[in-house]
Motif scaffolding. Structure first.
Motif, short mmCIF file in Angstrom:
data_model
loop_
_atom_site.label_atom_id
_atom_site.label_comp_id
_atom_site.label_asym_id
_atom_site.label_seq_id
_atom_site.Cartn_x
_atom_site.Cartn_y
_atom_site.Cartn_z
N LEU A 63 0.67 -1.06 -0.05
CA LEU A 63 -0.06 -0.14 -0.06
C LEU A 63 0.80 1.20 -0.03
N ASN A 64 2.11 1.29 0.93
CA ASN A 64 2.87 2.45 0.89
C ASN A 64 3.51 2.79 -0.69
N MET A 65 3.73 1.59 -1.21
CA MET A 65 4.25 1.73 -2.78
C MET A 65 3.36 2.29 -3.53
N MET A 66 2.12 1.87 -3.53
CA MET A 66 1.00 2.06 -4.53
C MET A 66 0.63 3.49 -4.10
N LYS A 67 0.60 4.03 -3.04
CA LYS A 67 0.22 5.26 -2.56
C LYS A 67 1.21 6.20 -2.96
N ASN A 68 2.49 6.07 -2.93
CA ASN A 68 3.44 6.89 -3.25
C ASN A 68 3.41 7.17 -4.72
N ALA A 69 3.08 6.10 -5.48
CA ALA A 69 2.75 5.94 -7.12
C ALA A 69 1.91 7.14 -7.48
N VAL A 70 0.65 7.02 -6.59
CA VAL A 70 -0.42 8.07 -6.93
C VAL A 70 0.06 9.37 -6.37
N GLU A 71 0.49 9.53 -5.37
CA GLU A 71 1.09 10.86 -5.11
C GLU A 71 2.09 11.42 -6.16
N ALA A 72 2.90 10.42 -6.72
CA ALA A 72 3.84 10.97 -7.71
C ALA A 72 3.08 11.68 -9.21
N MET A 73 1.96 11.51 -8.97
CA MET A 73 1.02 12.04 -10.12
C MET A 73 0.26 13.18 -9.96
N PRO A 74 0.68 14.36 -9.30
CA PRO A 74 -0.33 15.45 -8.72
C PRO A 74 -1.15 15.95 -10.00
N ASN A 75 -0.80 15.97 -11.14
CA ASN A 75 -1.51 16.25 -12.27
C ASN A 75 -2.46 15.26 -13.00
N GLY A 76 -2.75 13.99 -12.26
CA GLY A 76 -3.39 13.04 -13.03
C GLY A 76 -2.33 12.08 -13.75
N GLY A 77 -2.92 10.84 -14.07
CA GLY A 77 -2.00 9.98 -14.77
C GLY A 77 -2.61 8.70 -14.79
N LYS A 78 -1.82 7.58 -15.01
CA LYS A 78 -2.23 6.23 -15.03
C LYS A 78 -1.20 5.47 -14.12
N LEU A 79 -2.10 4.57 -13.38
CA LEU A 79 -1.31 3.77 -12.34
C LEU A 79 -1.54 2.28 -12.67
N THR A 80 -0.55 1.45 -13.21
CA THR A 80 -0.68 0.21 -13.47
C THR A 80 -0.37 -0.73 -12.71
N ILE A 81 -1.01 -1.88 -12.20
CA ILE A 81 -0.49 -2.81 -11.28
C ILE A 81 -0.69 -4.14 -12.07
N SER A 82 0.39 -4.96 -12.44
CA SER A 82 0.54 -5.98 -13.12
C SER A 82 1.33 -7.13 -12.37
N MET A 83 1.28 -8.50 -13.14
CA MET A 83 2.12 -9.30 -12.46
C MET A 83 2.74 -10.02 -13.76
N LYS A 84 3.92 -10.84 -13.48
CA LYS A 84 4.44 -11.69 -14.36
C LYS A 84 4.99 -13.12 -13.56
N GLN A 85 4.88 -14.08 -14.19
CA GLN A 85 5.53 -15.39 -13.63
C GLN A 85 7.05 -15.72 -14.34
#
Length: 434
Positions: free
Chosen positions: A316-338
């Motif tokens: 949650l800390n990492m995802m929250k930091n990612a959102v706060e790094a986009m003060p003017n809006g943007g796109k947050l992508t959470i994905s997985m790879k095996q």
């Protein structure tokens, strides 16, 4: 023999200066700093070896300038290699070697061309592979040199001289690459030891202070909530609300300290990561909408071993930091790879991004890119939690283009069927790559 030893001694002196510079120059080394340094080191060595060649019994002069040329090219990249080639060419012209410069120019032009193909694989390789790559380029260069001299310029040297020269160059390039890698490794281990000592100090401080402070905050928060229930004045209600929000913020900081200070998880369990990330995205959605951030996900089921509460807080800390790094809006992508032996979680934003120095300081105590709005504890806790999970973190970022966190987590023994966990699971070591 004395001339050969002087050449080898100069190589050792340059390596000693590298060690000395790493110890004296405390600023974080960037990729640009390294490329400039290896170029200058290669150029100085090149000039020295041109001035002090060693003579054979047949009256021929040889030097080992190809050794610093290859080493500087592999570590510095194609641009450094090309600049070194041009500078070396003009150095020989300045010394009056017009005829031989024209003969050696096509031979040494091969090295910048080979660097284009081998530079990136070389940097990613381990020490043994780096030795083989540098030896391979040296071998190609020597074969090319023999072919050009014999079939184009019709110059041939005795076989024993070619063999001795090749042996000397081989020994020098192995000595240089091996010693340089040892210097870099020792420097990294020294920095890691210093960071471990700092983290240990912060951990002890956190453990000794956080509990007492939190107890006081809990009491103060309870009494202020009682006052809020009885207070009728709207203005005083507003002030009480501000006080409660600040107490809640302080409590969150203390919670981060406690998570960081804890040496091992209290309750180890199997955590379904897809379910956990889906819940975190739901929690994060209000903040994302407030910042005009679009959240996209590409998930699949897999499990890890750990304590659910702390893993949830770290992600949650990492995802929250990612959102706060986009003060003017943007796109947050959470994905997985095996992958074969591990799974990868990718948290990617299109925000402000970071430079190389900032990336290297991520996860360090109290470092933040948010200015006065941040404490740096969130990522410090996240890195500590990934460390306890035997995980790795890799960060790619570019100013103005966003940041991508790659979180690598080990597979469980029977990933989706595992129901019991060995309580003696030992925390591992995190490896941070930039």
């Amino acid at each position: 023999m004395s001339d050969i030893l002087v050449n080898v001694l100069f190589l050792l002196v340059m390596l000693f200066l590298t060690q000395l510079l790493l110890d004296v120059y405390k600023k974080e080394w960037t990729t640009k700093d390294i490329k400039v340094f290896v170029f200058l080191s290669g150029l100085v060595s090149f000039i020295f070896f041109v001035f002090f060649p060693f003579a054979s019994n047949e009256g021929m002069n040889y030097d080992i300038r190809v050794v610093p040329f290859i080493v500087a090219s592999l570590y510095g990249g194609p641009l450094a290699s090309f600049c070194l080639y041009i500078c070396g060419f003009f150095v020989r012209l300045g010394l009056g070697m017009h005829e031989t410069s024209g003969m050696t120019a096509p031979i040494y032009a091969l090295i910048p061309l080979l660097t284009i193909f081998f530079h990136k694989p070389f940097l990613k390789a381990n020490r043994n592979h780096k030795l083989w790559i540098s030896i391979g380029i040296l071998f190609i260069h020597m074969c090319f040199s023999v072919i050009i001299n014999n079939f184009i310029f019709h110059l041939s040297a005795p076989f024993n001289i070619i063999l001795i020269g090749a042996f000397i160059k081989l020994v020098c390039i192995v000595l240089t690459v091996w010693t340089y890698e040892k210097i870099i490794l020792n420097h990294q281990l020294k920095n890691e030891l210093l960071e471990m000592e700092k983290m240990e100090m912060v951990s002890h401080l956190s453990a000794s202070v956080a509990h007492e402070i939190r107890n006081g905050l809990t009491g103060a928060k309870g009494f202020i909530q009682l006052l809020k229930e009885e207070e009728k004045d709207p203005q005083k209600q507003k002030y009480i609300g501000i006080a409660l929000s600040e107490l809640e913020r302080s409590d969150m900081i203390i919670r981060d300290f406690l998570t960081f200070a804890k040496p091992a998880p209290e309750k180890v369990e199997v955590i379904p990561v897809e379910q956990l990330l889906t819940e975190l995205i739901e929690i994060l959605n209000p903040l994302a909408r407030m910042n005009s951030v679009e959240v996209k996900k590409n998930l699949f089921p897999f499990s890890i071993i750990g304590e659910r509460r702390v893993v949830q807080q770290a992600l949650l800390n990492m995802m929250k930091n990612a959102v706060e790094a986009m003060p003017n809006g943007g796109k947050l992508t959470i994905s997985m790879k095996q992958h074969k032996n591990h799974y990868e979680i990718v948290i990617q934003d299109t925000g402000l991004g970071m430079d190389e120095v900032q990336i290297k300081r991520l996860g360090k105590p109290y470092f933040t890119t948010k200015g006065q709005k941040g404490t740096g504890l969130g990522l410090m806790v996240a890195y500590r939690v990934i460390q306890q999970l035997n995980g790795q973190i890799k960060v790619n970022s570019e100013k103005g283009k966003g940041t991508r966190f790659h979180i690598y987590l080990p597979c469980t023994a029977e990933n989706d069927e595992l129901s019991t966990v060995d309580q003696n699971v030992q925390p591992g070591k995190v490896h941070i790559h930039t």
